[in-house]
Design a protein around this motif. Structure first.
Motif, PDB file in Angstrom:
ATOM      1  N   GLY A   1       0.827  -1.198   0.000  1.00 14.64           N
ATOM      2  CA  GLY A   1       0.000   0.000   0.000  1.00 14.64           C
ATOM      3  C   GLY A   1       0.858   1.243   0.000  1.00 14.64           C
ATOM      4  O   GLY A   1       2.046   1.199   0.310  1.00 14.64           O
ATOM      5  N   SER A   2       0.248   2.342  -0.364  1.00 14.00           N
ATOM      6  CA  SER A   2       0.932   3.619  -0.334  1.00 14.00           C
ATOM      7  C   SER A   2      -0.017   4.646   0.288  1.00 14.00           C
ATOM      8  O   SER A   2      -1.117   4.851  -0.249  1.00 14.00           O
ATOM      9  CB  SER A   2       1.321   4.051  -1.741  1.00 14.00           C
ATOM     10  OG  SER A   2       1.988   5.280  -1.694  1.00 14.00           O
ATOM     11  N   PRO A   3       0.362   5.202   1.433  1.00 14.85           N
ATOM     12  CA  PRO A   3       1.584   4.917   2.159  1.00 14.85           C
ATOM     13  C   PRO A   3       1.544   3.501   2.748  1.00 14.85           C
ATOM     14  O   PRO A   3       0.502   2.861   2.765  1.00 14.85           O
ATOM     15  CB  PRO A   3       1.583   5.966   3.276  1.00 14.85           C
ATOM     16  CG  PRO A   3       0.146   6.249   3.532  1.00 14.85           C
ATOM     17  CD  PRO A   3      -0.516   6.118   2.182  1.00 14.85           C
ATOM     18  N   ASP A   4       2.699   3.070   3.220  1.00 15.73           N
ATOM     19  CA  ASP A   4       2.763   1.760   3.864  1.00 15.73           C
ATOM     20  C   ASP A   4       1.676   1.702   4.933  1.00 15.73           C
ATOM     21  O   ASP A   4       1.575   2.604   5.769  1.00 15.73           O
ATOM     22  CB  ASP A   4       4.144   1.585   4.499  1.00 15.73           C
ATOM     23  CG  ASP A   4       4.364   0.212   5.100  1.00 15.73           C
ATOM     24  OD1 ASP A   4       3.439  -0.337   5.732  1.00 15.73           O
ATOM     25  OD2 ASP A   4       5.476  -0.320   4.953  1.00 15.73           O
ATOM     26  N   PRO A   5       0.818   0.663   4.921  1.00 14.38           N
ATOM     27  CA  PRO A   5      -0.293   0.615   5.876  1.00 14.38           C
ATOM     28  C   PRO A   5       0.142   0.497   7.338  1.00 14.38           C
ATOM     29  O   PRO A   5      -0.672   0.690   8.234  1.00 14.38           O
ATOM     30  CB  PRO A   5      -1.090  -0.611   5.435  1.00 14.38           C
ATOM     31  CG  PRO A   5      -0.181  -1.405   4.582  1.00 14.38           C
ATOM     32  CD  PRO A   5       0.820  -0.458   3.999  1.00 14.38           C
TER      33      PRO A   5
END
Length: 192
Positions: free
Chosen positions: A166-170
């Motif tokens: 994911g973006s941002p990192d979840p």
């Protein structure tokens, strides 16, 4: 399978000027409210592991550490949460940190599919503070704590990692004012 969750509120954010990270405001809401909004719909019940004034988390129930474990780190909070989960009749407990406002909406489903115990991983990093464990592990974790262990990672030796993207990192932790500003910018962009 009945799953309940605990948000590990930890304590003061040293790199955020010593403030209570749980109540730091992000996009008009405290961090704990962002995490609760992500996790609450995925579980039967939700609580917060924290010491101090419980009213700051209303209406979410607060699980303080007992006096003999106060100040003993996240494993102490996990033990209190496991006791609470057992009282709720839960089979599994999800624990997540309070400073991760981008947790996946399918976190519980994905971790549940990995076996009895699982934790999140992303971008080549393990996130043992985002873990799903059987409530029946209480006695084993209590023994580990009694032996002097305080790390969450040690509580889940046989847990399976589940990779997320994911973006941002979840699983981004907000540890600094710069992290908070980046998270606010991401939320503002997402609402456009």
């Amino acid at each position: 399978m009945r799953v309940v969750a605990v948000i590990l509120a930890g304590g003061q954010g040293r790199r955020m000027g010593g403030v209570d990270k749980a109540t730091v405001m992000l996009a008009g809401r405290p961090l704990f409210a962002h995490v609760a909004a992500r996790i609450g719909p995925q579980v039967a019940r939700l609580a917060i592991s924290a010491n101090g004034a419980a009213l700051r988390f209303a209406p979410i129930p607060v699980l303080p550490d007992p006096p003999q474990r106060r100040g003993e780190g996240p494993l102490a909070g996990l033990l209190s949460a496991l006791d609470w989960a057992a009282e709720q009749g839960a089979e599994r407990l999800l624990c997540v940190p309070v400073d991760t406002p981008f947790l996946p909406h399918d976190l519980v489903a994905r971790l549940s599919g990995a076996g009895a115990a699982a934790y999140a991983a992303s971008g080549g990093r393990d996130h043992p503070s985002v873990a799903l464990c059987p409530v029946d592990d209480r006695a084993r974790i209590a023994e580990l704590f009694a032996s002097g262990e305080r790390r969450l990672r040690a509580a889940f030796p046989d847990a399976a990692p589940v990779e997320f993207e994911g973006s941002p990192d979840p699983f981004t932790n907000l540890n600094t004012p710069e992290d908070l500003a980046a998270a606010a910018a991401h939320l503002a962009e997402a609402t456009r």
